[in-house]
Design a protein around this motif. Structure first.
Motif, PDB file in Angstrom:
ATOM      1  N   ARG A  71       0.846  -1.162   0.070  1.00  0.00           N
ATOM      2  CA  ARG A  71      -0.013   0.201   0.151  1.00  0.00           C
ATOM      3  C   ARG A  71       0.953   1.279   0.019  1.00  0.00           C
ATOM      4  NH1 ARG A  71      -4.817   0.679   3.870  1.00  0.00           N
ATOM      5  NH2 ARG A  71      -5.580   1.899   2.124  1.00  0.00           N
ATOM      6  N   VAL A  72       0.529   2.232  -0.930  1.00  0.00           N
ATOM      7  CA  VAL A  72       1.495   3.421  -1.103  1.00  0.00           C
ATOM      8  C   VAL A  72       0.341   4.653  -0.896  1.00  0.00           C
ATOM      9  CG1 VAL A  72       2.874   4.802  -2.520  1.00  0.00           C
ATOM     10  CG2 VAL A  72       3.216   1.976  -2.404  1.00  0.00           C
ATOM     11  N   LEU A  73       0.711   5.628  -0.218  1.00  0.00           N
ATOM     12  CA  LEU A  73       0.047   6.970  -0.243  1.00  0.00           C
ATOM     13  C   LEU A  73       0.854   7.981  -0.589  1.00  0.00           C
ATOM     14  CD1 LEU A  73      -2.330   8.475   0.885  1.00  0.00           C
ATOM     15  CD2 LEU A  73      -1.364   8.734   2.880  1.00  0.00           C
ATOM     16  N   ASP A  74       0.264   8.814  -1.595  1.00  0.00           N
ATOM     17  CA  ASP A  74       1.050  10.042  -1.762  1.00  0.00           C
ATOM     18  C   ASP A  74       0.592  11.371  -1.246  1.00  0.00           C
ATOM     19  OD1 ASP A  74       2.213  12.014  -3.488  1.00  0.00           O
ATOM     20  OD2 ASP A  74       2.097  11.484  -5.253  1.00  0.00           O
ATOM     21  N   VAL A  75       0.944  12.115  -0.609  1.00  0.00           N
ATOM     22  CA  VAL A  75       0.443  13.017   0.026  1.00  0.00           C
ATOM     23  C   VAL A  75       0.846  14.479  -0.768  1.00  0.00           C
ATOM     24  CG1 VAL A  75       0.532  14.457   2.164  1.00  0.00           C
ATOM     25  CG2 VAL A  75       0.725  12.117   2.642  1.00  0.00           C
ATOM     26  N   GLY A  76       0.108  14.937  -1.518  1.00  0.00           N
ATOM     27  CA  GLY A  76       0.276  16.206  -2.266  1.00  0.00           C
ATOM     28  C   GLY A  76       0.376  15.453  -3.834  1.00  0.00           C
ATOM     29  N   ARG A  84       0.216   6.783 -11.113  1.00  0.00           N
ATOM     30  CA  ARG A  84       0.114   6.230 -12.375  1.00  0.00           C
ATOM     31  C   ARG A  84       1.240   5.288 -12.859  1.00  0.00           C
ATOM     32  NH1 ARG A  84      -0.918   8.728 -18.635  1.00  0.00           N
ATOM     33  NH2 ARG A  84      -0.076   6.895 -19.737  1.00  0.00           N
ATOM     34  N   ASP A  85       2.353   5.828 -12.776  1.00  0.00           N
ATOM     35  CA  ASP A  85       3.555   5.120 -13.133  1.00  0.00           C
ATOM     36  C   ASP A  85       3.750   3.835 -12.125  1.00  0.00           C
ATOM     37  OD1 ASP A  85       3.978   6.420 -15.188  1.00  0.00           O
ATOM     38  OD2 ASP A  85       5.324   8.191 -14.335  1.00  0.00           O
ATOM     39  N   LEU A  86       3.414   4.101 -10.918  1.00  0.00           N
ATOM     40  CA  LEU A  86       3.689   2.957  -9.888  1.00  0.00           C
ATOM     41  C   LEU A  86       2.662   1.871 -10.083  1.00  0.00           C
ATOM     42  CD1 LEU A  86       3.948   5.085  -6.535  1.00  0.00           C
ATOM     43  CD2 LEU A  86       5.699   3.248  -7.523  1.00  0.00           C
ATOM     44  N   ARG A  87       1.294   2.179 -10.350  1.00  0.00           N
ATOM     45  CA  ARG A  87       0.272   1.093 -10.910  1.00  0.00           C
ATOM     46  C   ARG A  87       0.810   0.632 -12.140  1.00  0.00           C
ATOM     47  NH1 ARG A  87      -5.867   2.693 -10.045  1.00  0.00           N
ATOM     48  NH2 ARG A  87      -5.763   1.824  -7.891  1.00  0.00           N
ATOM     49  N   GLU A  88       1.231   1.330 -13.090  1.00  0.00           N
ATOM     50  CA  GLU A  88       1.416   0.738 -14.518  1.00  0.00           C
ATOM     51  C   GLU A  88       2.483  -0.285 -14.460  1.00  0.00           C
ATOM     52  OE1 GLU A  88       3.665   2.525 -18.243  1.00  0.00           O
ATOM     53  OE2 GLU A  88       1.795   3.260 -17.955  1.00  0.00           O
ATOM     54  N   ILE A  89       3.402  -0.020 -13.384  1.00  0.00           N
ATOM     55  CA  ILE A  89       4.755  -0.974 -13.382  1.00  0.00           C
ATOM     56  C   ILE A  89       4.480  -2.261 -12.389  1.00  0.00           C
ATOM     57  CG2 ILE A  89       6.829  -1.388 -12.051  1.00  0.00           C
ATOM     58  CD1 ILE A  89       7.324   1.565 -12.982  1.00  0.00           C
ATOM     59  N   ARG A  90       3.590  -1.902 -11.528  1.00  0.00           N
ATOM     60  CA  ARG A  90       3.083  -3.072 -10.486  1.00  0.00           C
ATOM     61  C   ARG A  90       1.407  -2.806 -10.303  1.00  0.00           C
ATOM     62  NH1 ARG A  90       6.460  -6.801  -7.494  1.00  0.00           N
ATOM     63  NH2 ARG A  90       4.232  -7.558  -7.551  1.00  0.00           N
ATOM     64  N   PRO A  91       0.616  -3.447 -11.082  1.00  0.00           N
ATOM     65  CA  PRO A  91      -0.577  -3.346 -11.228  1.00  0.00           C
ATOM     66  C   PRO A  91      -1.034  -3.923  -9.814  1.00  0.00           C
ATOM     67  CG  PRO A  91      -0.128  -4.170 -13.170  1.00  0.00           C
ATOM     68  CD  PRO A  91       1.137  -4.354 -12.474  1.00  0.00           C
ATOM     69  N   ASP A  92      -0.635  -4.833  -9.050  1.00  0.00           N
ATOM     70  CA  ASP A  92      -0.954  -5.229  -7.923  1.00  0.00           C
ATOM     71  C   ASP A  92      -0.868  -4.550  -6.679  1.00  0.00           C
ATOM     72  OD1 ASP A  92       1.649  -5.654  -7.582  1.00  0.00           O
ATOM     73  OD2 ASP A  92       1.769  -7.559  -7.841  1.00  0.00           O
ATOM     74  N   LEU A  93      -0.282  -3.452  -6.763  1.00  0.00           N
ATOM     75  CA  LEU A  93       0.000  -2.329  -5.651  1.00  0.00           C
ATOM     76  C   LEU A  93      -1.461  -1.682  -5.518  1.00  0.00           C
ATOM     77  CD1 LEU A  93       2.962  -0.013  -6.386  1.00  0.00           C
ATOM     78  CD2 LEU A  93       2.967  -2.002  -4.913  1.00  0.00           C
ATOM     79  N   ASP A  94      -1.570  -1.356  -4.039  1.00  0.00           N
ATOM     80  CA  ASP A  94      -2.874  -0.667  -3.484  1.00  0.00           C
ATOM     81  C   ASP A  94      -2.431   0.941  -3.266  1.00  0.00           C
ATOM     82  OD1 ASP A  94      -4.963   0.562  -2.263  1.00  0.00           O
ATOM     83  OD2 ASP A  94      -5.124  -0.917  -0.676  1.00  0.00           O
ATOM     84  N   VAL A  95      -2.670   1.794  -4.255  1.00  0.00           N
ATOM     85  CA  VAL A  95      -2.144   3.343  -4.264  1.00  0.00           C
ATOM     86  C   VAL A  95      -3.367   4.101  -3.902  1.00  0.00           C
ATOM     87  CG1 VAL A  95      -0.336   2.688  -5.942  1.00  0.00           C
ATOM     88  CG2 VAL A  95      -2.571   3.724  -6.880  1.00  0.00           C
ATOM     89  N   ARG A  96      -3.093   5.033  -3.182  1.00  0.00           N
ATOM     90  CA  ARG A  96      -3.834   6.232  -2.884  1.00  0.00           C
ATOM     91  C   ARG A  96      -3.251   7.514  -2.759  1.00  0.00           C
ATOM     92  NH1 ARG A  96      -6.802   2.532  -3.214  1.00  0.00           N
ATOM     93  NH2 ARG A  96      -8.259   1.800  -1.527  1.00  0.00           N
ATOM     94  N   GLY A  97      -3.763   8.732  -2.946  1.00  0.00           N
ATOM     95  CA  GLY A  97      -3.292   9.793  -3.338  1.00  0.00           C
ATOM     96  C   GLY A  97      -4.282  10.950  -2.907  1.00  0.00           C
ATOM     97  N   VAL A 136       4.516   8.796   0.542  1.00  0.00           N
ATOM     98  CA  VAL A 136       5.690   9.778  -0.160  1.00  0.00           C
ATOM     99  C   VAL A 136       4.962  11.038  -0.062  1.00  0.00           C
ATOM    100  CG1 VAL A 136       6.398   7.932  -1.559  1.00  0.00           C
ATOM    101  CG2 VAL A 136       4.786   9.317  -2.441  1.00  0.00           C
ATOM    102  N   SER A 137       5.765  12.132   0.092  1.00  0.00           N
ATOM    103  CA  SER A 137       5.132  13.589  -0.090  1.00  0.00           C
ATOM    104  C   SER A 137       6.233  14.349  -1.092  1.00  0.00           C
ATOM    105  CB  SER A 137       4.819  14.303   1.193  1.00  0.00           C
ATOM    106  OG  SER A 137       4.555  15.480   1.019  1.00  0.00           O
ATOM    107  N   ILE A 138       6.145  14.932  -2.053  1.00  0.00           N
ATOM    108  CA  ILE A 138       7.174  15.339  -2.787  1.00  0.00           C
ATOM    109  C   ILE A 138       6.673  16.788  -3.287  1.00  0.00           C
ATOM    110  CG2 ILE A 138       8.296  15.260  -5.226  1.00  0.00           C
ATOM    111  CD1 ILE A 138       7.871  12.096  -5.200  1.00  0.00           C
ATOM    112  N   ASN A 139       7.507  17.798  -2.892  1.00  0.00           N
ATOM    113  CA  ASN A 139       7.298  19.151  -3.185  1.00  0.00           C
ATOM    114  C   ASN A 139       5.895  19.685  -2.580  1.00  0.00           C
ATOM    115  OD1 ASN A 139       9.897  19.300  -4.294  1.00  0.00           O
ATOM    116  ND2 ASN A 139       9.099  19.285  -6.402  1.00  0.00           N
ATOM    117  N   THR A 140       5.780  19.097  -1.470  1.00  0.00           N
ATOM    118  CA  THR A 140       4.190  19.754  -0.878  1.00  0.00           C
ATOM    119  C   THR A 140       4.385  20.556   0.473  1.00  0.00           C
ATOM    120  OG1 THR A 140       2.986  18.019  -1.872  1.00  0.00           O
ATOM    121  CG2 THR A 140       2.083  18.849  -0.020  1.00  0.00           C
TER     122      THR A 140
END
Length: 214
Positions: A71-76, A84-97, A136-140
């Protein structure tokens, strides 16, 4: 892993430091269409997917050992390019943003539109302790005030087993000048040592990287 992306965009620092800049700052801080897809003087000047985040996604997957079901969370998250890129490379990830911008979420990449939502990083994250394998939180976070950054970092540490933060910084007066010229939405401008003090104060022990305006 982030500096190569930062260096790929040409910047005319002095061109932004004009009498109009206070107005441009006010416009940018609305984080609406003008900031993402309006005039370059107000922000990105067209925030479109171009694949540049894919190498970062690959490095994150390797470094943090993100395997099936992670499970991956992107804050900002903006429009969700990294997700999109994470899910494209690994479709079995649970991503949230999450992002404070309704415009960005409404115009998020179709591949991850189901995974992004509007939320202010200054507020408590709506997730249980340790809910994510990586946050992850990049430039936020430099867009917040100091006391808000501390609370946001505590929330990142609370919900993530691992974390990766990117903020803007400067190492000398030239980089400080360039940063002050270019930045439109920042509230905190710190040296690396100052940022490390903030991380320590917040009890944040995750990874971090600095963006420098060389």
């Amino acid at each position: 892993m982030i500096q190569s992306i930062h260096r790929s965009a040409p910047r005319d620092y002095l061109a932004r430091m004009t009498a109009e800049k206070p107005l441009r700052v006010e416009i940018a801080k609305r984080f609406d269409r003008d900031f993402f897809d309006g005039d370059r003087a107000n922000g990105y000047g067209g925030y479109r997917y171009d694949g540049r985040w894919k190498p970062v996604a690959q490095q994150l997957l390797r470094h943090y050992n993100l395997t099936e079901g992670a499970r991956v969370l992107d804050v900002g998250c903006g429009k969700g390019f990294l997700l999109r890129d994470l899910r494209e490379i690994r479709p079995d990830l649970d991503v949230r943003g999450l992002d404070v911008s309704l415009y960005a979420v409404d115009h998020a990449e179709e591949a991850v539109r189901d995974a992004v939502f509007v939320h202010d990083a200054r507020r408590r994250l709506p997730f249980d302790d340790g809910a994510f394998d990586l946050v992850v939180s990049i430039n936020t976070l430099h867009n917040l005030y100091l006391y808000e950054i501390v609370e946001a970092l505590r929330e990142v540490a609370r919900v993530g087993r691992q974390a990766y933060i990117v903020v803007e910084s400067y190492r000398n007066e030239a980089e400080k000048f360039n940063l002050m010229c270019w930045n439109l939405t920042g509230e905190c401008f710190f040296t690396p040592d100052e940022w490390r003090w903030v991380f320590s104060t917040a009890g944040y022990a995750g990874d971090y990287e600095f963006i420098f305006f060389e």
